[in-house]
Motif scaffolding. Structure first.
Motif: not given
Length: 453
Positions: A363, A365-367, A421-423
């Motif tokens: 993991e 920050d954003t990915t 991306p986490k999204s």
């Protein structure tokens, strides 16, 4: 029953009635058919020795690299992913053997089998040269050990050992290639001690087979001879004694057979061809040549022993084609055509992408990221510059290495990291699709799983 004489079919031909080994002293063959077999054998020996050194597009003509699951058959490379295509090729070969046997009997054994070629055209010829023909060899083996006998036996078996070692090394090159074999020869034995021991073991096996076990491989071990009972019928061509013309034998009537037993003296498996079809007969034609000589001396036409079917001997058939081998031919043509189709229609590339085992996601920050192993096989003769992209998500690929350039029928293996991306990771296992591009043209796609929280 104890005093009843056993029939020749009641026990193996190379055993005596007491169950002991019956050593075969075959007379040195000569004649038209033997000369033809000699030419065919030498061509096949040159092919066997020369194949590892012949190159097609930089690759061996034939390579059976089992360790790396890479097989080259007449320049075409087959990888582990081509198992189905190889299976079709092997099935075609088996059907060809069946068709060939149904039509021409055990012709393979007498003319092209490596066991027969090496025994009859290499080892026996050396034996004839050193120890003489069958009478001299029989006399030598049953004589006391003298200086002459020791010298002859030592010379013969010394040459047999050298040939066995040479056979093993050529055999090895079919599996590792001539380049690797030359490297191993130059390296100290200590660096390849296990391979050296295996080479000695295989050489010892070859030496034992061709020095002592000999024709028993054909008469007792090889399953192909036993297949004849299923595959042959009255229309199959084989080395056959014309009993219609030859009987009654021995000059007692109108039969052409003089009962000289010369056909038995030259047989490498020791059978009497006049007893009919036998699994020990390897169709080597030695009896044909020897019988033709006797026919010439007695002023009778040749061909008392010849290539013929049982039906031809009885005057019932002229053509070798019948419903059975026509059916086998149709099936063989269909399967071989399917093999050719699958060979030429297989994909340009073969890509395998798998998550590295034992590693979880990472993991940032954003990915989120996963590590993958990739293997790409180039099945063309072109050099391909390749690029890997993720086409199902807005992700980024970080390769462990430079750009991918695959040479002619080469293989590329590496590791890469995929960042998403986490999204876009909505479950603990997300399916992602990769695309393999060459000069911005999509060549192949591959789907794999992406592990998330």
């Amino acid at each position: 029953m104890a005093n009843q004489k056993l029939d020749f079919r009641d026990y193996p031909i190379n055993w005596n009635e007491r169950g002991g080994r019956k050593w075969i002293y075959a007379k040195k063959p000569s004649g038209k058919w033997f000369n033809r077999r000699t030419i065919v054998s030498y061509i096949l020996l040159l092919f066997w020795v020369g194949v590892p050194f012949i190159r097609v597009n930089g690759n061996p003509l034939i390579l059976l690299d089992i360790a790396h699951r890479k097989f080259i058959i007449f320049g075409a490379i087959f990888w582990a992913q081509d198992t189905f295509i190889l299976a079709l090729l092997m099935l075609s070969f088996v059907l060809f053997v069946v068709l060939f046997t149904v039509t021409f009997g055990r012709l393979w054994c007498g003319w092209t089998c490596p066991q027969t070629i090496f025994l009859e055209m290499v080892f026996r010829k050396i034996e004839y040269l050193i120890e003489g023909d069958y009478r001299e060899r029989h006399k030598l083996d049953n004589s006391p050990w003298t200086t002459k006998k020791i010298v002859k036996k030592t010379l013969k078996h010394g040459i047999f050992m050298l040939i066995s070692v040479a056979m093993t090394n050529v055999f090895l090159m079919w599996f590792i290639g001539s380049d690797r074999w030359l490297e191993m020869i130059r390296e100290p034995i200590s660096q390849n001690i296990s391979g050296f021991l295996v080479m000695l073991l295989v050489s010892a096996f070859f030496y034992w087979v061709y020095s002592f076990f000999r024709e028993q491989i054909c008469t007792m071990v090889c399953p192909y001879g036993r297949m004849q009972g299923v595959l042959l019928d009255s229309k199959s061509i084989a080395v056959t004694y014309d009993y219609v013309r030859g009987e009654p034998r021995g000059g007692q009537g109108d039969g052409d057979c003089t009962d000289c037993k010369q056909c038995i003296s030259v047989c490498p498996t020791g059978i009497d061809i006049r007893n009919g079809s036998q699994l020990e007969c390897i169709n080597c034609t030695a009896c044909i040549d020897q019988c033709n000589k006797i026919m010439h001396v007695t002023g009778k036409p040749p061909g008392l022993i010849r290539y013929a079917s049982e039906a031809q001997i009885k005057g019932q058939q002229n053509s070798i084609w019948n419903a059975r081998n026509r059916a086998y031919s149709v099936v063989l043509l269909f399967i071989f055509s399917f093999f050719v189709y699958t060979l030429f229609s297989r994909p340009v590339l073969e890509t395998t992408i798998l998550r590295s085992p034992g590693l979880l996601y990472q993991e940032q920050d954003t990915t989120l990221s996963n590590v993958y192993n990739i293997k790409i096989v180039n099945k063309t003769h072109d050099e391909l510059p390749l690029e890997l992209r993720v086409i199902s998500h807005d992700g980024k690929i970080q390769m462990a290495g430079n750009t991918i350039i695959l040479k002619d029928q080469d293989m590329y293996e590496s590791t890469f990291i995929l960042f998403l991306p986490k999204s876009e990771v909505t479950s603990d296992k997300t399916e992602v699709e990769f695309g393999v591009f060459s000069n911005n043209e999509l060549i192949e796609t591959y789907k794999a799983s992406f592990v998330g929280p």
